[in-house]
Motif scaffolding. Sequence first.
Motif, PDB file in Angstrom:
ATOM      1  N   ALA A 342      94.395 -85.612 -90.741  1.00  0.00           N
ATOM      2  CA  ALA A 342      95.643 -86.131 -90.582  1.00  0.00           C
ATOM      3  C   ALA A 342      96.414 -85.039 -90.540  1.00  0.00           C
ATOM      4  N   TRP A 343      96.429 -84.132 -91.503  1.00  0.00           N
ATOM      5  CA  TRP A 343      97.317 -82.841 -91.742  1.00  0.00           C
ATOM      6  C   TRP A 343      96.947 -81.751 -90.403  1.00  0.00           C
ATOM      7  N   SER A 344      95.864 -81.847 -89.827  1.00  0.00           N
ATOM      8  CA  SER A 344      95.554 -80.729 -89.135  1.00  0.00           C
ATOM      9  C   SER A 344      96.480 -80.337 -87.916  1.00  0.00           C
ATOM     10  N   PRO A 345      97.559 -81.244 -87.293  1.00  0.00           N
ATOM     11  CA  PRO A 345      98.533 -80.732 -86.559  1.00  0.00           C
ATOM     12  C   PRO A 345      99.462 -79.706 -87.270  1.00  0.00           C
ATOM     13  N   TYR A 346      99.603 -79.981 -88.549  1.00  0.00           N
ATOM     14  CA  TYR A 346     100.587 -79.083 -89.277  1.00  0.00           C
ATOM     15  C   TYR A 346      99.708 -77.676 -89.627  1.00  0.00           C
ATOM     16  N   VAL A 347      98.472 -77.883 -89.891  1.00  0.00           N
ATOM     17  CA  VAL A 347      97.705 -76.409 -89.926  1.00  0.00           C
ATOM     18  C   VAL A 347      97.857 -75.783 -88.914  1.00  0.00           C
ATOM     19  N   LEU A 348      97.596 -76.435 -87.867  1.00  0.00           N
ATOM     20  CA  LEU A 348      97.589 -75.744 -86.550  1.00  0.00           C
ATOM     21  C   LEU A 348      98.970 -75.101 -86.309  1.00  0.00           C
ATOM     22  N   LEU A 349      99.955 -75.650 -86.444  1.00  0.00           N
ATOM     23  CA  LEU A 349     101.191 -75.071 -86.605  1.00  0.00           C
ATOM     24  C   LEU A 349     101.485 -74.131 -87.230  1.00  0.00           C
ATOM     25  N   VAL A 350     101.185 -73.920 -88.582  1.00  0.00           N
ATOM     26  CA  VAL A 350     101.133 -72.575 -89.448  1.00  0.00           C
ATOM     27  C   VAL A 350     100.531 -71.515 -88.737  1.00  0.00           C
ATOM     28  N   LEU A 351      99.382 -71.963 -88.374  1.00  0.00           N
ATOM     29  CA  LEU A 351      98.596 -70.792 -87.679  1.00  0.00           C
ATOM     30  C   LEU A 351      99.013 -70.386 -86.779  1.00  0.00           C
ATOM     31  N   LEU A 352      99.607 -71.020 -85.831  1.00  0.00           N
ATOM     32  CA  LEU A 352     100.339 -70.565 -84.486  1.00  0.00           C
ATOM     33  C   LEU A 352     101.589 -69.642 -84.765  1.00  0.00           C
ATOM     34  N   LEU A 353     102.296 -70.016 -85.839  1.00  0.00           N
ATOM     35  CA  LEU A 353     103.503 -69.377 -86.195  1.00  0.00           C
ATOM     36  C   LEU A 353     103.128 -68.037 -86.882  1.00  0.00           C
ATOM     37  N   VAL A 354     101.949 -68.090 -87.598  1.00  0.00           N
ATOM     38  CA  VAL A 354     101.461 -66.870 -88.167  1.00  0.00           C
ATOM     39  C   VAL A 354     101.116 -65.906 -87.206  1.00  0.00           C
ATOM     40  N   VAL A 355     100.501 -66.196 -86.152  1.00  0.00           N
ATOM     41  CA  VAL A 355      99.517 -65.526 -85.190  1.00  0.00           C
ATOM     42  C   VAL A 355     100.790 -65.038 -84.439  1.00  0.00           C
ATOM     43  N   THR A 356     101.941 -65.793 -83.878  1.00  0.00           N
ATOM     44  CA  THR A 356     102.854 -65.477 -82.744  1.00  0.00           C
ATOM     45  C   THR A 356     103.894 -64.401 -83.599  1.00  0.00           C
ATOM     46  N   ARG A 357     103.771 -64.314 -84.918  1.00  0.00           N
ATOM     47  CA  ARG A 357     104.581 -63.324 -85.515  1.00  0.00           C
ATOM     48  C   ARG A 357     103.873 -62.163 -86.172  1.00  0.00           C
ATOM     49  N   ALA A 358     102.789 -62.191 -86.705  1.00  0.00           N
ATOM     50  CA  ALA A 358     102.196 -61.142 -87.239  1.00  0.00           C
ATOM     51  C   ALA A 358     101.139 -60.456 -86.325  1.00  0.00           C
ATOM     52  N   VAL A 359     100.795 -60.880 -85.239  1.00  0.00           N
ATOM     53  CA  VAL A 359     100.153 -60.128 -84.149  1.00  0.00           C
ATOM     54  C   VAL A 359     101.224 -59.413 -83.029  1.00  0.00           C
ATOM     55  N   THR A 360     101.102 -58.337 -83.238  1.00  0.00           N
ATOM     56  CA  THR A 360     102.199 -57.653 -82.578  1.00  0.00           C
ATOM     57  C   THR A 360     102.150 -57.678 -81.123  1.00  0.00           C
ATOM     58  N   PRO A 361     101.045 -57.746 -80.358  1.00  0.00           N
ATOM     59  CA  PRO A 361     100.859 -57.778 -78.968  1.00  0.00           C
ATOM     60  C   PRO A 361     101.384 -59.175 -78.466  1.00  0.00           C
TER      61      PRO A 361
END
Length: 583
Positions: A342-361
């Motif tokens: 049930a929570w998984s889409p929001y878990v994915l959202l956090v992961l996507l936001l972290v990756v797109t901001r923390a991974v420089t390339p």
Amino acid sequence: MTTGIDIAIAAVPLLLAGVLLVGFLWPATRAMPLAWVAALAVGYFAWNMPVNWLAGASAVGVMTAIEILWIVFGALVLLYTLMEAGAFDRINRGFATVSDDRRVQIVLIAFFMATFIEGAAGFGTPAAVVAPLLLGLGFPALAAVVAGVIGHIIAVTYGAVGTPIVVGIQSPMESVEFTRTAIEEGGMSVQEFSVEVAAWAATYHALVGFVMPLFAVGMVVYFFGDPDDRSLAPAWEVAPLCLLSGIAFAVPYWISAWFLTAEFPSLIGSMVGGTIILSILRAGYLLPDDDWEFPEREKWADHWVGSIEPGQSNGSNGVDADSPEAEAADLSGGEDMTLFKAWSPYVLLVLLLVVTRAVTPISNFINRDIFIVSWDGILGTTLSGAVAWMNVPGFWLLVSAVLAIPIFGMSSQEVGDAWKEAGRKIVSPFIALVFVIAMVQVMLQSGAHPGAPEVGSMIVLLAQTTADTLGVAYPAFASLIGALGAAMAGSNTVSNITFGAFQFEAATQLGLPRTIIVGAQAVGGAIGNLVAIHNLVAALATVGLLGQEGRVMRLNLIPLLYYATGVGILCMVFSYVLFPNVF
């Protein structure tokens, strides 16, 4: 030389907005277009703004509004996708089945769930979603609204994945020459400045707002308990649970604001804190010895309940809990759906936001010019605007919503219904935001055109006047200025856009630390939502109790005064004693 007439004229757009919104209770969709017209008139006749500058400033406002609405639309699509899939009902059951005690339910649903929804969607969504959930559990409608509104306030500064900071502070500061230049001369970029503001705002919230679970419980048990034996004693019985819940939220929330970004504090605080408290409660700790319940139905005041009886709503769509529709909703939610799923889409959202901001390339790639809609030298002015449509959270919210479709095995009908509902909900915010931000941009840019008056822009003049009037006491009132903006417009983001540069200039005039003062503004923009008529109408409508806005506002003045006083004291101490030398 500045005169009282100049100051009064500069204040006309804001005063008109306040009178129409608060005095006449006009909706923002009607009030803000008139306030924008007033700003155009003042800009043209009193500030000598050429027509192309009036149009250019308004265009910057429209582009900023589009960026905000892109985020809001994505947040609503994801929220309604979970509702259609039944995942939201599963999340609610996970909270509601922990205890039958109403006080525990307030902590779990009106605090943790509401703060999570605020972090994910914002813009008045939490109370409008949480209030009917509490109503469905048997809460009086008025109590459900009061608890829901109070419970999520600590999260509002970082609502809709950081929109009040990213769009409300960063974007306006970049678009105005005097703020951008001052920040860069201070040795930091505007983005770094907004991150600092977010961190200081989290410090205020953590130190003052960690008691909000106890505040919400206390308000409900005192004002909606047995009228023959009104007491706060039931609240003190669960004080350890409430205070630990506030701390469990505030610590990861504060760490996130200082060491990650302004997009995550509310999401991380609610997810980490909620997980900790749920684990403790499921282990049998901190549960009250005796369940607290509302008094017998015949003792309830008439104004506690509207057109929907408590216990007759399934929490998300208002159907009778025993009806075939409700049973179908339960089946669609899947009794076997795990909480993680049930929570998984929001878990994915956090992961996507972290990756797109923390991974420089990856961050560099999504910020390429091909993914940014920009307009430089708008209509022959020096103004510019841009919408980084892939970098802002709206895009990744929509990606998470699309990924949720196969996760939940949703039908095309369910997906269509979610997107249609999000589209319907975005219409009113679109009209209000476009005009309020266009108005603010006209006021901000009124001192930037060739031949502008020496007094500077309307905002600069008003800030200087306020700073001169309040003097050394200014920090004590900084959050109240932000609260006024939110109370009028119903939005922390709009309050920050309206008064962020105002507070920055006032702090500059008084030699105060600007990050600390603007941080207090960001907190004030959150607490103003306690009495924002727009948010209260939205919440009351979901429980069939329209017409009780004034009663809720009067009750919510109690936590508002507590919060504003606490932040005011901290702001004075930070500004003059502990951190007078920060930027």
